[in-house]
Scaffold this active site. Structure first.
Site, mmCIF file in Angstrom:
data_model
loop_
_atom_site.group_PDB
_atom_site.id
_atom_site.type_symbol
_atom_site.label_atom_id
_atom_site.label_comp_id
_atom_site.label_asym_id
_atom_site.label_seq_id
_atom_site.Cartn_x
_atom_site.Cartn_y
_atom_site.Cartn_z
ATOM 1 N N TYR A 168 63.216 23.824 -53.167
ATOM 2 C CA TYR A 168 62.179 23.661 -54.197
ATOM 3 C C TYR A 168 62.262 24.810 -55.207
ATOM 4 O O TYR A 168 62.395 24.585 -56.415
ATOM 5 C CB TYR A 168 60.818 23.634 -53.506
ATOM 6 C CG TYR A 168 59.645 23.376 -54.421
ATOM 7 C CD1 TYR A 168 59.419 22.119 -54.974
ATOM 8 C CD2 TYR A 168 58.736 24.392 -54.719
ATOM 9 C CE1 TYR A 168 58.322 21.879 -55.813
ATOM 10 C CE2 TYR A 168 57.633 24.158 -55.537
ATOM 11 C CZ TYR A 168 57.430 22.898 -56.082
ATOM 12 O OH TYR A 168 56.345 22.669 -56.899
ATOM 13 N N GLY A 171 65.627 24.925 -56.997
ATOM 14 C CA GLY A 171 65.723 23.705 -57.808
ATOM 15 C C GLY A 171 64.920 23.866 -59.085
ATOM 16 O O GLY A 171 65.384 23.566 -60.189
ATOM 17 N N ARG A 234 45.921 33.109 -52.355
ATOM 18 C CA ARG A 234 46.317 32.119 -53.356
ATOM 19 C C ARG A 234 45.185 32.067 -54.384
ATOM 20 O O ARG A 234 44.070 32.532 -54.142
ATOM 21 C CB ARG A 234 46.495 30.714 -52.746
ATOM 22 C CG ARG A 234 47.654 30.557 -51.752
ATOM 23 C CD ARG A 234 49.009 30.696 -52.403
ATOM 24 N NE ARG A 234 50.095 30.396 -51.471
ATOM 25 C CZ ARG A 234 50.664 31.294 -50.651
ATOM 26 N NH1 ARG A 234 50.240 32.537 -50.624
ATOM 27 N NH2 ARG A 234 51.662 30.932 -49.871
#
Ligand code: NAD
Ligand code: UDP
Ligand code: UDP
Length: 336
Positions: A168, A171, A234
């Protein structure tokens, strides 16, 4: 009735076009349009008066996500895998096709990389042919497990190129390279958005992501699974804010290509998130600590100064408000 046969033909063709498909401002292609973010974007583009072509192979998306749009004459659904070429006539392209959650993108990692790389080449080839502006849904994962906090666009990242997240992360990094090379080499108008964790209604219930997992666990009274000790952080952005960011970025000056961070800078620990969700749902779920996955980033928070300045964009949905809407969505889903 018009006497001239040529004028009459033109008149009836115009009338036909007018009846069948009134003039729209723009024809917009959304790859990955049947997914979580894509379906919200399609909805927004339709309400802005665009004609929307949604291309999706339903790898992680679903017809259910766009079922409510199917009767709209300005919406068209095309089942297609973007790793193969496609020929369409469009003015703008939002390239969102790619599985986004770790369990989905790690299920078939080779296909994940192909989607980012071959898929981007096809979408860029299309943009080049029809002279469309193209926006890439990149990700905060290009920063990997960052040494810089908060992350700004000038940071080049710290990615393990051979780890389980690399299909991921790498990519998406290669896709960014392709976007900038099509821009420099072929003059394609590009926009690159680095999206940070986004949540909201229509998240996939089995995507294994922290927001969907915790909400479903809390609603079912099951243990809340925190990976590691829950001190990792996060920053969560509500989907409506993110879609607004996409629209503003696409509408920005042609010279502005990005990359630009889009996300909510409100940073919390995963343990805090668990506690908030348990609290809002009035759940009696207990917290349960499990092993942390490989290469799980420790901290993540966007520096959004660039988006604020250039796009005049600022996410304004609070975490409690956004979680409220998301919990309501999952509650309905579980009741079905
Ligand atoms: P999602 O999995 O819900 O949507 C992705 C969509 O792409 C799905 O409908 C899927 O079927 C489709 N797709 C996958 N491979 C395809 C292919 N080869 N051809 C055609 N369609 C294909 O994920 P999402 O959360 O909506 O993410 C959308 C985009 O935003 C992705 O590119 C993702 O990397 C990016 N992004 C999302 C987040 C987030 O927090 N949701 C964060 C960073 C980046
Ligand atoms: N492509 C596509 N749709 C188009 C134009 C191109 O899918 O409308 C694909 C095409 O198959 C090609 C890729 O995009 O493989 C890259 O196109 P480009 O023109 O950059 O490269 P080339 O065709 O020279 O390989
Ligand atoms: N996480 C967790 N429990 C879960 C799912 C995820 O503690 O049930 C953690 C995960 O290890 C990561 C964070 O929550 O540290 C965010 O995970 P997610 O998969 O949602 O997004 P990403 O890691 O891609 O940011």
């Amino acid at each position: 009735m018009c006497a001239c046969p040529v004028a009459a033909a033109a008149f009836s063709r115009d009338l036909f076009c007018c009846m069948m498909k009134p003039y729209t401002e723009k024809t917009v292609l959304v790859s990955g349009g049947a997914g979580f973010l894509g379906s919200h974007l399609c909805e927004r583009l339709l309400s802005d008066g665009c004609e929307v072509l949604c291309v999706d192979n339903y790898y992680t998306g679903s017809k259910a996500n766009v079922a409510h749009l199917m009767d709209n004459p300005y919406f068209e659904m095309i089942r297609h895998d973007i790793t193969f070429p496609i020929y369409l006539e469009v003015d703008k392209i939002f390239n969102l096709a790619c599985p986004a959650s770790p369990i989905h993108y790690q299920f078939d990692p080779v296909q994940t990389t192909k989607t980012s790389v071959h898929g981007s080449i096809n979408m860029l080839g299309l943009a080049k042919r029809v002279k469309a502006t193209i926006l890439q849904a990149s990700t905060s994962e290009v920063y990997g497990d960052p040494e810089i906090h908060p992350q700004s666009e000038s940071y080049w990242g710290r990615v393990n190129p051979v780890g389980i997240r690399a299909c991921y992360d790498e990519g998406k990094r290669c896709a960014e390279t392709l976007f900038f090379d099509y821009h420099r080499q072929h003059g394609v108008d590009i926009k690159v958005a680095r999206i940070f964790n986004t949540y909201g209604p229509r998240m996939h219930p089995n995507d294994g992501r922290v927001v969907s997992n915790f909400i479903i666990q809390a609603l079912r009274g099951q243990p809340i699974t925190i990976y590691g000790d829950g001190s990792q952080t996060r920053s969560f952005c509500f989907v409506d804010d993110m879609v607004e960011g996409f629209i503003k970025l696409m509408a920005s000056e042609p010279e502005f290509a990005g990359p630009v961070n889009l996300g909510n800078p409100h940073e919390i620990t995963i343990k805090q998130l668990a506690e908030i969700i348990v609290d809002i749902t009035s759940s009696n779920s207990e917290i349960f600590f499990q092993e942390i996955p490989e290469d799980d980033p420790r901290r993540r928070k966007p520096d959004i100064s660039l988006a604020r300045t250039v796009l005049d964009w600022n996410p304004d949905v609070s975490l409690s408000q956004g979680l409220g809407e998301t919990i309501e969505y999952f509650q309905k889903l579980l009741d079905c």
